[in-house]
Design a protein around this motif. Structure first.
Motif, PDB file in Angstrom:
ATOM      1  N   GLN A   1       0.852  -1.193   0.000  1.00  0.00           N
ATOM      2  CA  GLN A   1       0.000   0.000   0.000  1.00  0.00           C
ATOM      3  C   GLN A   1       0.885   1.239   0.000  1.00  0.00           C
ATOM      4  O   GLN A   1       1.873   1.307   0.741  1.00  0.00           O
ATOM      5  CB  GLN A   1      -0.883  -0.015   1.254  1.00  0.00           C
ATOM      6  CG  GLN A   1      -1.870   1.158   1.323  1.00  0.00           C
ATOM      7  CD  GLN A   1      -2.794   1.092   2.537  1.00  0.00           C
ATOM      8  OE1 GLN A   1      -2.419   0.548   3.567  1.00  0.00           O
ATOM      9  NE2 GLN A   1      -3.988   1.636   2.406  1.00  0.00           N
TER      10      GLN A   1
ATOM     11  N   ILE B   1      -9.139  -8.393  -1.088  1.00  0.00           N
ATOM     12  CA  ILE B   1      -8.709  -7.392  -0.111  1.00  0.00           C
ATOM     13  C   ILE B   1      -9.868  -6.417   0.065  1.00  0.00           C
ATOM     14  O   ILE B   1     -10.413  -5.928  -0.921  1.00  0.00           O
ATOM     15  CB  ILE B   1      -7.476  -6.625  -0.634  1.00  0.00           C
ATOM     16  CG1 ILE B   1      -6.321  -7.580  -0.926  1.00  0.00           C
ATOM     17  CG2 ILE B   1      -7.058  -5.532   0.359  1.00  0.00           C
ATOM     18  CD1 ILE B   1      -5.272  -6.990  -1.871  1.00  0.00           C
TER      19      ILE B   1
ATOM     20  N   GLN C   1     -10.951  -2.746   1.409  1.00  0.00           N
ATOM     21  CA  GLN C   1     -10.389  -1.441   1.765  1.00  0.00           C
ATOM     22  C   GLN C   1     -11.527  -0.484   2.088  1.00  0.00           C
ATOM     23  O   GLN C   1     -12.527  -0.427   1.359  1.00  0.00           O
ATOM     24  CB  GLN C   1      -9.558  -0.905   0.588  1.00  0.00           C
ATOM     25  CG  GLN C   1      -8.867   0.417   0.879  1.00  0.00           C
ATOM     26  CD  GLN C   1      -7.994   0.895  -0.267  1.00  0.00           C
ATOM     27  OE1 GLN C   1      -8.266   0.587  -1.426  1.00  0.00           O
ATOM     28  NE2 GLN C   1      -6.951   1.642   0.043  1.00  0.00           N
TER      29      GLN C   1
ATOM     30  N   LEU D   1      -9.963  -6.380  -5.282  1.00  0.00           N
ATOM     31  CA  LEU D   1      -9.915  -5.302  -4.284  1.00  0.00           C
ATOM     32  C   LEU D   1     -11.323  -4.739  -4.146  1.00  0.00           C
ATOM     33  O   LEU D   1     -11.887  -4.216  -5.106  1.00  0.00           O
ATOM     34  CB  LEU D   1      -8.940  -4.210  -4.732  1.00  0.00           C
ATOM     35  CG  LEU D   1      -8.825  -2.990  -3.818  1.00  0.00           C
ATOM     36  CD1 LEU D   1      -8.256  -3.352  -2.458  1.00  0.00           C
ATOM     37  CD2 LEU D   1      -7.947  -1.913  -4.484  1.00  0.00           C
TER      38      LEU D   1
ATOM     39  N   GLY E   1      -2.364   5.983   0.247  1.00  0.00           N
ATOM     40  CA  GLY E   1      -3.211   4.870   0.648  1.00  0.00           C
ATOM     41  C   GLY E   1      -3.658   3.947  -0.473  1.00  0.00           C
ATOM     42  O   GLY E   1      -4.384   2.979  -0.220  1.00  0.00           O
ATOM     43  N   ARG E   2      -3.251   4.214  -1.716  1.00  0.00           N
ATOM     44  CA  ARG E   2      -3.628   3.301  -2.804  1.00  0.00           C
ATOM     45  C   ARG E   2      -3.063   1.910  -2.533  1.00  0.00           C
ATOM     46  O   ARG E   2      -1.891   1.761  -2.163  1.00  0.00           O
ATOM     47  CB  ARG E   2      -3.042   3.776  -4.157  1.00  0.00           C
ATOM     48  CG  ARG E   2      -3.849   4.774  -4.947  1.00  0.00           C
ATOM     49  CD  ARG E   2      -5.207   4.326  -5.419  1.00  0.00           C
ATOM     50  NE  ARG E   2      -5.292   3.234  -6.368  1.00  0.00           N
ATOM     51  CZ  ARG E   2      -5.325   3.364  -7.684  1.00  0.00           C
ATOM     52  NH1 ARG E   2      -5.242   4.550  -8.245  1.00  0.00           N
ATOM     53  NH2 ARG E   2      -5.465   2.312  -8.463  1.00  0.00           N
ATOM     54  N   VAL E   3      -3.898   0.900  -2.739  1.00  0.00           N
ATOM     55  CA  VAL E   3      -3.389  -0.465  -2.737  1.00  0.00           C
ATOM     56  C   VAL E   3      -2.706  -0.675  -4.081  1.00  0.00           C
ATOM     57  O   VAL E   3      -3.340  -0.525  -5.138  1.00  0.00           O
ATOM     58  CB  VAL E   3      -4.507  -1.494  -2.507  1.00  0.00           C
ATOM     59  CG1 VAL E   3      -3.958  -2.906  -2.623  1.00  0.00           C
ATOM     60  CG2 VAL E   3      -5.127  -1.297  -1.121  1.00  0.00           C
TER      61      VAL E   3
ATOM     62  N   ASN F   1     -11.604   6.128   4.200  1.00  0.00           N
ATOM     63  CA  ASN F   1     -10.282   6.549   4.679  1.00  0.00           C
ATOM     64  C   ASN F   1      -9.125   5.745   4.099  1.00  0.00           C
ATOM     65  O   ASN F   1      -7.963   6.022   4.419  1.00  0.00           O
ATOM     66  CB  ASN F   1     -10.229   6.535   6.217  1.00  0.00           C
ATOM     67  CG  ASN F   1     -10.357   5.129   6.787  1.00  0.00           C
ATOM     68  OD1 ASN F   1     -10.210   4.147   6.075  1.00  0.00           O
ATOM     69  ND2 ASN F   1     -10.626   5.040   8.081  1.00  0.00           N
ATOM     70  N   GLY F   2      -9.427   4.744   3.273  1.00  0.00           N
ATOM     71  CA  GLY F   2      -8.358   4.013   2.606  1.00  0.00           C
ATOM     72  C   GLY F   2      -7.689   2.932   3.435  1.00  0.00           C
ATOM     73  O   GLY F   2      -6.786   2.255   2.929  1.00  0.00           O
ATOM     74  N   ARG F   3      -8.103   2.748   4.693  1.00  0.00           N
ATOM     75  CA  ARG F   3      -7.500   1.681   5.486  1.00  0.00           C
ATOM     76  C   ARG F   3      -7.745   0.324   4.826  1.00  0.00           C
ATOM     77  O   ARG F   3      -8.863   0.036   4.390  1.00  0.00           O
ATOM     78  CB  ARG F   3      -8.126   1.620   6.898  1.00  0.00           C
ATOM     79  CG  ARG F   3      -7.541   2.509   7.970  1.00  0.00           C
ATOM     80  CD  ARG F   3      -6.110   2.268   8.352  1.00  0.00           C
ATOM     81  NE  ARG F   3      -5.751   1.006   8.944  1.00  0.00           N
ATOM     82  CZ  ARG F   3      -5.704   0.761  10.256  1.00  0.00           C
ATOM     83  NH1 ARG F   3      -6.047   1.685  11.122  1.00  0.00           N
ATOM     84  NH2 ARG F   3      -5.293  -0.410  10.693  1.00  0.00           N
ATOM     85  N   VAL F   4      -6.706  -0.494   4.768  1.00  0.00           N
ATOM     86  CA  VAL F   4      -6.906  -1.880   4.370  1.00  0.00           C
ATOM     87  C   VAL F   4      -7.477  -2.601   5.589  1.00  0.00           C
ATOM     88  O   VAL F   4      -6.869  -2.609   6.660  1.00  0.00           O
ATOM     89  CB  VAL F   4      -5.594  -2.530   3.903  1.00  0.00           C
ATOM     90  CG1 VAL F   4      -5.805  -4.009   3.616  1.00  0.00           C
ATOM     91  CG2 VAL F   4      -5.071  -1.818   2.661  1.00  0.00           C
TER      92      VAL F   4
END
Lengths: 136, 136
Positions: A27, B25, B27, B90, A32-34, B31-34
């Motif tokens: 990431q 995955i 996300q 994703l 924050g992009r995966v 907020n972009g948190r994985v």
């Protein structure tokens, strides 16, 4: 699956699969992009930590693969996290060149499902021919 | 591995592994948190799209698992992407309750590697006993 046992050695605490692998998600630390998903074995994780650059196990080439070794698009590792049961890793990285994908895009996850079709939804930032040019 | 063939049926274009699975995955769309990592088979992906809530394949329970079915912490799916070679998904999700992890934390990726130890680095937002209380 049982939670990661923090009393164990940090490498032994991870749940390596039957092939000695663990999935790793990269990431972007800034936005924050995966960026991508790959696999690691113990050696690749140890090399990642020793060198500060992401090293994965290439299943197609059956060898350690330092991301960026051909393209120059290395990933500087800022932090490494494991999930609750210790069977997946999350790498927070500075992506050199801002391009993680071999197609020349920021992220490998550029195909968006729209009305039962996979649509390329991100721009190509650099022509792959210019990334992987012979002799460069 | 070869790139995803966008001319194929969207489900056939994905590269299901030898067990008929694909890694997914999740996300946080805001907020972009994985948040977590899980596996899907064809049926779980079709149910996810049909119902708008993330449905995974539970390898431990060997059945479809609608995330949140016990905790109430469902994941409303905003968008689905595939990676360049079509072997990872994703999901961009709205995480109901702001808690994805069974430990009561926002994300399952709360263990940070610090000096060769896995350190819980995120707060518990809700006691698991209050999430999974009997009869609730």
């Amino acid at each position: 699956m049982s939670d990661l046992d923090t009393s164990l050695d940090w490498l032994d605490a991870l749940k390596w699969d039957e092939n000695g692998m663990i999935p790793a998600i990269a990431q972007d630390a800034t936005n924050g992009r995966v960026l991508m998903f790959a696999w690691m074995n113990r050696e690749s994780l140890q090399e990642t930590i020793a060198g500060g650059k992401a090293v994965y196990w290439s299943r197609s080439r059956q060898r350690l693969w330092c991301k960026g070794e051909e393209s120059g698009h290395y990933q500087k590792v800022i932090a490494i996290r494991a999930d609750c049961d210790g069977d997946v890793l999350l790498l927070s990285v500075d992506q050199v060149g801002g391009i993680a994908c071999h197609t020349g895009r920021e992220s490998c996850f550029f195909l968006e499902l729209q009305e039962e079709r996979w649509i390329p939804a991100d721009p190509v930032l650099k022509d792959p021919k210019d990334i992987y040019s012979v002799g460069s």
